[in-house]
Each structure stands twice: as structure tokens, then as C-alpha cells.
Design an enzyme around this catalytic site. Structure first.
Site, mmCIF file in Angstrom:
data_model
loop_
_atom_site.group_PDB
_atom_site.id
_atom_site.type_symbol
_atom_site.label_atom_id
_atom_site.label_comp_id
_atom_site.label_asym_id
_atom_site.label_seq_id
_atom_site.Cartn_x
_atom_site.Cartn_y
_atom_site.Cartn_z
ATOM 1 N N LYS A 41 -1.471 -14.650 -0.756
ATOM 2 C CA LYS A 41 -0.887 -13.842 0.091
ATOM 3 C C LYS A 41 -1.735 -13.362 0.947
ATOM 4 O O LYS A 41 -3.127 -12.935 0.455
ATOM 5 C CB LYS A 41 0.491 -13.772 -0.276
ATOM 6 C CG LYS A 41 -0.502 -12.490 -1.323
ATOM 7 C CD LYS A 41 1.610 -11.950 -1.432
ATOM 8 C CE LYS A 41 0.830 -10.354 -2.036
ATOM 9 N NZ LYS A 41 2.131 -9.829 -3.059
ATOM 10 N N ARG A 134 13.291 -5.098 -4.925
ATOM 11 C CA ARG A 134 12.821 -5.004 -3.752
ATOM 12 C C ARG A 134 13.837 -6.246 -3.007
ATOM 13 O O ARG A 134 14.625 -6.734 -3.328
ATOM 14 C CB ARG A 134 11.407 -5.096 -3.325
ATOM 15 C CG ARG A 134 10.879 -5.718 -2.287
ATOM 16 C CD ARG A 134 9.322 -5.564 -3.081
ATOM 17 N NE ARG A 134 9.028 -6.856 -3.418
ATOM 18 C CZ ARG A 134 7.767 -6.870 -3.384
ATOM 19 N NH1 ARG A 134 6.464 -5.427 -3.141
ATOM 20 N NH2 ARG A 134 6.926 -7.846 -4.355
ATOM 21 N N HIS A 166 9.383 -9.559 -11.252
ATOM 22 C CA HIS A 166 8.331 -8.507 -10.685
ATOM 23 C C HIS A 166 8.114 -7.079 -11.231
ATOM 24 O O HIS A 166 9.838 -6.687 -10.899
ATOM 25 C CB HIS A 166 8.134 -9.215 -8.792
ATOM 26 C CG HIS A 166 6.276 -8.601 -8.491
ATOM 27 N ND1 HIS A 166 5.674 -8.553 -9.313
ATOM 28 C CD2 HIS A 166 6.819 -8.258 -8.010
ATOM 29 C CE1 HIS A 166 4.863 -8.574 -8.697
ATOM 30 N NE2 HIS A 166 5.193 -7.998 -7.535
ATOM 31 N N ARG A 222 1.243 -14.394 -12.040
ATOM 32 C CA ARG A 222 0.769 -14.174 -11.128
ATOM 33 C C ARG A 222 -0.294 -13.720 -11.134
ATOM 34 O O ARG A 222 -0.378 -11.931 -10.625
ATOM 35 C CB ARG A 222 1.541 -14.173 -10.463
ATOM 36 C CG ARG A 222 2.841 -14.912 -10.691
ATOM 37 C CD ARG A 222 4.169 -14.177 -9.789
ATOM 38 N NE ARG A 222 4.345 -12.437 -9.780
ATOM 39 C CZ ARG A 222 5.513 -13.034 -10.090
ATOM 40 N NH1 ARG A 222 6.470 -13.801 -11.495
ATOM 41 N NH2 ARG A 222 5.543 -11.680 -10.237
ATOM 42 N N TYR A 266 -15.914 12.749 18.151
ATOM 43 C CA TYR A 266 -14.189 12.751 18.521
ATOM 44 C C TYR A 266 -13.768 14.356 18.281
ATOM 45 O O TYR A 266 -13.650 15.053 16.482
ATOM 46 C CB TYR A 266 -13.171 11.630 18.559
ATOM 47 C CG TYR A 266 -13.315 10.358 19.516
ATOM 48 C CD1 TYR A 266 -14.316 10.951 21.047
ATOM 49 C CD2 TYR A 266 -13.002 9.538 19.235
ATOM 50 C CE1 TYR A 266 -14.496 10.039 21.902
ATOM 51 C CE2 TYR A 266 -13.192 8.394 20.379
ATOM 52 C CZ TYR A 266 -13.679 8.656 21.458
ATOM 53 O OH TYR A 266 -13.894 7.421 22.187
ATOM 54 N N CYS A 313 -14.020 6.139 14.663
ATOM 55 C CA CYS A 313 -13.589 5.459 15.904
ATOM 56 C C CYS A 313 -13.173 4.581 15.960
ATOM 57 O O CYS A 313 -13.129 3.693 14.807
ATOM 58 C CB CYS A 313 -14.456 6.065 17.082
ATOM 59 S SG CYS A 313 -15.827 7.571 17.172
ATOM 60 N N ASP A 315 -14.703 1.797 17.379
ATOM 61 C CA ASP A 315 -15.682 0.515 16.558
ATOM 62 C C ASP A 315 -16.882 1.126 16.553
ATOM 63 O O ASP A 315 -17.329 0.417 16.129
ATOM 64 C CB ASP A 315 -15.888 0.526 18.681
ATOM 65 C CG ASP A 315 -14.849 0.650 19.523
ATOM 66 O OD1 ASP A 315 -13.809 -0.427 19.598
ATOM 67 O OD2 ASP A 315 -14.427 1.005 20.414
HETATM 68 C C1 LIG Z 1 1.336 -10.016 -4.684
HETATM 69 C C2 LIG Z 1 1.987 -10.367 -5.186
HETATM 70 C C3 LIG Z 1 1.585 -10.737 -6.828
HETATM 71 C C4 LIG Z 1 0.276 -9.923 -7.643
HETATM 72 O O1 LIG Z 1 0.164 -9.406 -7.708
HETATM 73 P P1 LIG Z 1 -1.327 -8.116 -8.019
HETATM 74 O O2 LIG Z 1 -0.901 -7.230 -8.307
HETATM 75 O O3 LIG Z 1 -2.408 -8.363 -6.975
HETATM 76 O O4 LIG Z 1 -1.721 -8.827 -8.748
HETATM 77 C C5 LIG Z 1 2.284 -11.164 -8.137
HETATM 78 N N1 LIG Z 1 3.455 -11.910 -7.667
HETATM 79 C C6 LIG Z 1 4.252 -11.043 -6.457
HETATM 80 C C7 LIG Z 1 5.452 -11.598 -5.996
HETATM 81 C C8 LIG Z 1 3.637 -10.725 -5.540
HETATM 82 O O5 LIG Z 1 4.275 -10.896 -4.248
#
Ligand SMILES: *Cc1c(COP(=O)(O)O)cnc(C)c1O
Length: 387
Positions: A41, A134, A166, A222, A266, A313, A315
Site C-alpha cells: 500500500k 480502528r 490487526h 502481512r 531561515y 526549506c 527546496d
Molecule cells: C499496513 C498494514 C500492515 C503492514 O504493517 P507493517 O507493520 O508495515 O508490517 C499489515 N496489516 C494491515 C491491516 C495494515 O494496514
């Protein structure tokens, strides 16, 4: 050593991605087969979604994971045909397009599940909230979600292919949320089974849990950040030999002496304590360099770390060259794998009070990104062959 091909560039070594995927897969499969999902992602955490996806598949990633349907469709448009899951949609999104493309979608609620079922033929995974608070179905809705899913499945409207959750704090292995979430997930699995569901994959672990919590591996892990070679739990993870894939570098614009007492950038938030030299690096917060890196982070020039002086800055940034006057065009490495002593994304994260995820994902702007393959050209130098 080859200089940067562009004024300022992101160089991504796909051999590092493949190495990391192989390493992760070996690690999680040590006690029996566990499938690996490479999470790509957010444009592959800034590394290039399509290129990282291809490299991950090549190295044995069984699944790819993205947040949005758009990301999944972009992977399909680029030719990816393997198992692919997305998990973040707002009402009214094009589930039909995802299903037509063979993308597995995720349902958090009965309403979402009904919307997906109306398409017909979807492979849907159910996400339960086990404590992150979440996305995902809260515990009080699990039974209703599983019942609705079983009914849709019995009617032939969907196939429920997965059940997942998660972690909230898998980068802190001793955090009590980990045990609680794993226990809650096991309860959800039992409830789903009792409702008549038989998902092909159940999964809970992200990178940190993949590395630190084997009990949470279930059928699949994941892995996002570890795919890119960055440590999901700095100071805690085992030394696996992950290789950071991203290098950000630039050509020095100019170098010049400044006298003791002169202010830099700056607001003159830094003054030279003694006569020194400074260099101008053509990247700024428009490229995703955190403004908080002013007077905090360092870059690599020549054979040394050179601190950023004064404010970042839009750039450009100014760095202290400690009396040296390297010629314009000299390579400046903001961060890289660290092999030469250059700062890493983790060093930048530490300097500005964030995590390496944010450092690599936010860089962009006018930086040119190119992909190299250090295995193909036999060098780990980021100036290698452009793919
Ligand atoms: C982004 C994400 C992951 C990956 O997490 P990492 O800590 O980068 O391995 C896994 N599961 C879900 C649902 C995520 O949103």
C-alpha cells in the site's frame, strides 16, 4: 563510485526487496508452512508499488496486500494476477470493479458485507476488531457479521475466504494488548467456525508480530515495513539481516565558506561557532524531508556524516561540511542501507521523533525514483543499472 543520476533521486534496490521477502518467508515457515503477504500500500511505502509487488512475487510472496480498491486495481492493470487483498473502503466504492478483477475485499460491517454480496461472486474476508479500535467489527457485532456472512455464502452470493485482525502494539512484545488480542482472535475464529464459516486464511500478524510473535502467525503474515528492509521494532527485533531497499540522494549544488558568527537558513536558527564550510543540498520539505530535521538530522557527504544546519526549506537544506569544499555535483546521501556509514531511515526517524515508516513513505515531491537490481549488476551501489 557513480554519482546520482538526477539532481535528487530515490533509488530502490529490488534485490533487497527479494532478499527480505525470502528471509521473512523462511523465518515464518520454520515450524510449518505460513503464507507471506507483502503489503505494498501507499505506493509500496514510497518504494514503488508495482515494482515492489513484482519483486515480492518473484521472491515467493504468496499474497499482496493493499489498503484501497484503487491500489488493487492499479496492480491488476500492471499485470499482477495473484492473490490480492484490500481492506479499506468507504461506502459507495466500486466493489464490482474489485470483484471483476479478482481482488479479495474486506468487510467490517454487515452493511458493507451486504453491499459486497450484492455484486455477486465476491471473495470476501472479514475483519474483526480485537483491540486496535480502528477498522473491523467490534466484538459485540461478531456474531451478526458471521451469521450474515454464512447466509450470503449459503446463498452463493459470496465466498468467505478469510478472517483477520490487526495488532495495536506488536512492536512492543511485552505489551499486554498482544496476548489479549491473540486470545480475542482465537475466540473470533471459534465463533466463525460455529457459524459455519471455513475461511482459507486466518491472519493477525504484521511485520513486528511476524518477527517477534510466532504464536500469532496463523495461516499468513502481512509484512509491510520488513519487506522494505526496515526494522518494525527497533531495539527489539532479532538481527535477521534485512536490507533497507531505499536510498535517497542528491547532487551537491554548491559549497562555500562561512565565517564564525554567521547565521544559516531561515530565521538563523543556527550560527557558526567557528569558521566553517556549508553545502547546499537540493531537497526540502517539498520532497518530504521533515521540517523537523532542521538542526537534527545528518546526511552523508564524502566519507562523513554532515549535520543539517538551520531550518529545512521547501527546496533545499544546508549542511555543515566542517571546512571541506567538495565540488558541486558531489554525491549527498540523505539516507540509505547504512553500509557506508550513511544515515538510515531509522536514524532520520530517531532524529525527528517518528518511525521509519513515515520517513520512507513521505519522500517524493520532485525526487526522481528509479529501481535498480544489485544482484543483476553485482553491486550494492545505488548508481547501478536502471531497470
Ligand atoms: C499496513 C498494514 C500492515 C503492514 O504493517 P507493517 O507493520 O508495515 O508490517 C499489515 N496489516 C494491515 C491491516 C495494515 O494496514
Amino acid at each position: 563510485m557513480t554519482g546520482p543520476a538526477h539532481r535528487a533521486e530515490i533509488v530502490v534496490d529490488l534485490a533487497a526487496v527479494r532478499h527480505n521477502v525470502r528471509l521473512l518467508k523462511d523465518l515464518v515457515s520454520a515450524d510449518g508452512p505460513v503464507r507471506l503477504m507483502a503489503v505494498v500500500k501507499a505506493d509500496g511505502y514510497g518504494h514503488g508499488m508495482v515494482e515492489v509487488a513484482d519483486a515480492s512475487r518473484e521472491a515467493g510472496a504468496d499474497w499482496l496486500g493493499v489498503a484501497t480498491i484503487d491500489e488493487a486495481l492499479a496492480l491488476r492493470a500492471a499485470g499482477d494476477r495473484g492473490p490480492l487483498l484490500c481492506w479499506l473502503s468507504a461506502p459507495g466504492e466500486d466493489f464490482a470493479a474489485a470483484v471483476a478483477a479478482g481482488v479479495e475485499v474486506t468487510a467490517y460491517t454487515v452493511e458493507e458485507l451486504d453491499e459486497i454480496a450484492a455484486v455477486g461472486g465476491a471473495h470476501v474476508q472479514l475483519k474483526v476488531d480485537t483491540g486496535l479500535s480502528r477498522g473491523g467489527a467490534p466484538r459485540r457485532d461478531w456474531a451478526a457479521l458471521f451469521e450474515a456472512a454464512a447466509a450470503h455464502e449459503a446463498a452463493g452470493r459470496v465466498r468467505v475466504t478469510g478472517l483477520w485482525s490487526h495488532f495495536a502494539a506488536s512492536d512492543e512484545p511485552a505489551h499486554p494488548a498482544n496476548d489479549a488480542q491473540e486470545a480475542a482472535f482465537r475466540e473470533a475464529l471459534a465463533m466463525a467456525e460455529a457459524a459455519g464459516l471455513d475461511p482459507e486464511v486466518t491472519h493477525l500478524a504484521n511485520s513486528a508480530a511476524a518477527l517477534l510473535r510466532p504464536s500469532s502467525h496463523f495461516d499468513l503474515v502481512r509484512c509491510g515495513i520488513a519487506t522494505y528492509g526496515l526494522d518494525p521494532a527497533p531495539g527489539t527485533s532479532p538481527r535477521l539481516g534485512l536490507r533497507p531497499a531505499m536510498t535517497v540522494r542528491a547532487r551537491l549544488v554548491m559549497s562555500k565558506p562561512i565565517a564564525a558568527g554567521e547565521g544559516v537558513s531561515y530565521g538563523h536558527t543556527w550560527h557558526a561557532a567557528e569558521d566553517t564550510t556549508v553545502g547546499v543540498v537540493p531537497v526540502g520539505y517539498a520532497e518530504g524531508v521533515p521540517r523537523a530535521a532542521g538542526n537534527a538530522a545528518s546526511v552523508w557527504v564524502g566519507d562523513d556524516r554532515r549535520p543539517i544546519r538551520g531550518r529545512v526549506c521547501m527546496d533545499q537544506v544546508v549542511v555543515d561540511l566542517h571546512g571541506e569544499l567538495p565540488p558541486p555535483g558531489t554525491e549527498v546521501v540523505l539516507f540509505g542501507p547504512g553500509d557506508r556509514g550513511e544515515p538510515t531511515a531509522q536514524d532520520w526517524a530517531d532524529a525527528v521523533g517518528t518511525i521509519s515508516y513515515e520517513i520512507v513513505t513521505r519522500v517524493g515531491g520532485r525526487l526522481v525514483r528509479r529501481h535498480v537490481d544489485s544482484e543483476a549488476d553485482g553491486t550494492t551501489d545505488p548508481g547501478g543499472t536502471t531497470r
